[in-house]
Design an enzyme around this catalytic site. Sequence first.
Site, mmCIF file in Angstrom:
data_model
loop_
_atom_site.group_PDB
_atom_site.id
_atom_site.type_symbol
_atom_site.label_atom_id
_atom_site.label_comp_id
_atom_site.label_asym_id
_atom_site.label_seq_id
_atom_site.Cartn_x
_atom_site.Cartn_y
_atom_site.Cartn_z
ATOM 1 N N TYR A 141 5.432 -0.916 48.501
ATOM 2 C CA TYR A 141 5.935 -1.872 49.493
ATOM 3 C C TYR A 141 4.861 -2.274 50.505
ATOM 4 O O TYR A 141 4.999 -3.265 51.196
ATOM 5 C CB TYR A 141 7.155 -1.308 50.235
ATOM 6 C CG TYR A 141 8.397 -1.140 49.366
ATOM 7 C CD1 TYR A 141 8.438 -1.639 48.073
ATOM 8 C CD2 TYR A 141 9.515 -0.476 49.841
ATOM 9 C CE1 TYR A 141 9.559 -1.485 47.273
ATOM 10 C CE2 TYR A 141 10.642 -0.321 49.046
ATOM 11 C CZ TYR A 141 10.654 -0.819 47.761
ATOM 12 O OH TYR A 141 11.767 -0.660 46.978
ATOM 13 N N LYS A 191 6.883 9.433 38.182
ATOM 14 C CA LYS A 191 6.788 8.827 36.848
ATOM 15 C C LYS A 191 5.406 9.156 36.304
ATOM 16 O O LYS A 191 4.594 8.270 35.979
ATOM 17 C CB LYS A 191 7.041 7.306 36.986
ATOM 18 C CG LYS A 191 7.165 6.556 35.675
ATOM 19 C CD LYS A 191 8.445 6.838 34.907
ATOM 20 C CE LYS A 191 8.436 6.096 33.584
ATOM 21 N NZ LYS A 191 9.504 6.568 32.671
ATOM 22 N N ASP A 223 13.346 8.292 35.691
ATOM 23 C CA ASP A 223 14.426 7.773 34.832
ATOM 24 C C ASP A 223 15.450 8.866 34.538
ATOM 25 O O ASP A 223 16.656 8.649 34.587
ATOM 26 C CB ASP A 223 13.869 7.150 33.544
ATOM 27 C CG ASP A 223 12.666 7.884 32.980
ATOM 28 O OD1 ASP A 223 12.170 8.816 33.639
ATOM 29 O OD2 ASP A 223 12.221 7.544 31.870
ATOM 30 N N ASP A 247 13.985 4.411 47.424
ATOM 31 C CA ASP A 247 14.823 3.277 47.805
ATOM 32 C C ASP A 247 15.950 3.115 46.783
ATOM 33 O O ASP A 247 17.130 2.975 47.128
ATOM 34 C CB ASP A 247 13.937 2.015 47.834
ATOM 35 C CG ASP A 247 14.628 0.830 48.474
ATOM 36 O OD1 ASP A 247 15.752 0.992 48.982
ATOM 37 O OD2 ASP A 247 14.036 -0.272 48.461
ATOM 38 N N ASP A 251 20.255 4.718 46.982
ATOM 39 C CA ASP A 251 21.473 3.904 46.885
ATOM 40 C C ASP A 251 22.398 4.468 45.815
ATOM 41 O O ASP A 251 23.620 4.437 45.954
ATOM 42 C CB ASP A 251 21.148 2.438 46.572
ATOM 43 C CG ASP A 251 21.002 1.611 47.835
ATOM 44 O OD1 ASP A 251 20.613 2.194 48.872
ATOM 45 O OD2 ASP A 251 21.286 0.405 47.812
#
Length: 360
Positions: A141, A191, A223, A247, A251
């Site tokens: 980001y 990852k 994943d 992020d 959620d």
Amino acid sequence: MNLNILVLPGDGIGTEVTREAVRVLRHVAGKWNHALTVKEALLGGVAIHKTGNPFPPETERLAADADATLMGAVGLPEFDNAPPEKRPEKGLLGIRKALGVYANLRPVRAYPSQLDSSPLKNHLVEGTDMIIVRELTGGIYYGTPRGITESGAEVRAVNTMTYTRSEIERVARMAFRLAGARRKKVTSVDKSNVLENSQLWRRVVTEVAREFPDIALDHMLVDNCAMQLILNPRHFDILLTENMFGDILSDEGAVLAGSIGMLPSASIGDRKPSGAQVGLYEPVHGSAPDIAGQNKANPLGAIGSVAALLAYTFNLQKEASAVEGAIEAVLKSGKVTADLRPSGPPATTEQVGAAICDAI
Ligand code: NAD
């Protein structure tokens, strides 16, 4: 104690839920005899309207002076197609960076009285109690180079995922310290089978773990983690991860608890020279334009953020526990907003705020 708080209501339901959060804060200050000063400033869409800037310098100055900042949410549909510099969300990234809050803590807890409002079967979600620790000021980001370039008929977009050893170390230490006061387990998510960035992440987290021999560490690919959060959420005590993965996963964690409106968050950085913990506290949800201005937003995420503010910035554990206990009592009483699907008529945002004060 002197509590100097800056409130940034922001946009949409941000103004409604922070009003109730401040009501609870005033109630706590009154009950335990703390001197409370609350200032308000602009952030997000409302700040663009009034000053042309989503993060005005005056807001930055007031946030630097305050002991802690309590935020609502930012975002207005009218800015959906605006350039990045003129979007309310730019204000959010701006204040996180300015305060140097590099760790975002999101507790995810399945309250017994709310099990039925979780999309998961009760036996899967029951007993879930984790904190997601998300790195907040690095990664893709913020990384450069970034941007969209056109060359002839082709268009190319670039973002850069970048971390340094020290950025990973400081957030990892925060996660291990939190685990020490809980079930003593950290799951680090990356990852590393594909990204060099994640290989460094895994290496540094493993090194930091050696400083905390009583904490168990396991690693999980992002994943698989997305899957395990649904299949076996009780696996997690502290879930530590980088900015973008956090992020997304947080959620997913949010819906385990029933409603996104219930979830608080704390973004913390280093301590000030005075010893005070720098902190930015906000509910996890956004400005919810679909229900804004209707007095039906769930204020419990914002009120839970007040509990986090009392605990982390001021070390007022008794007061923080009283707020958390009141949330649990109000949930149990059934006096909750429509998103929690009460059996009777739903309570308004204001009624929930008042019920929390009564329960305290
Ligand atoms: P959102 O969280 O605002 O809303 C998602 C859904 O959840 C909506 O149906 C909404 O009504 C519901 N909801 C959210 N909070 C609720 C609450 N407290 N009580 C009851 N229901 C609630 O996410 P979105 O719709 O994707 O985004 C809306 C705007 O908010 C966008 O502009 C987005 O950029 C912004 N946003 C801001 C933040 C932030 O300020 N931290 C976070 C996420 C999204």
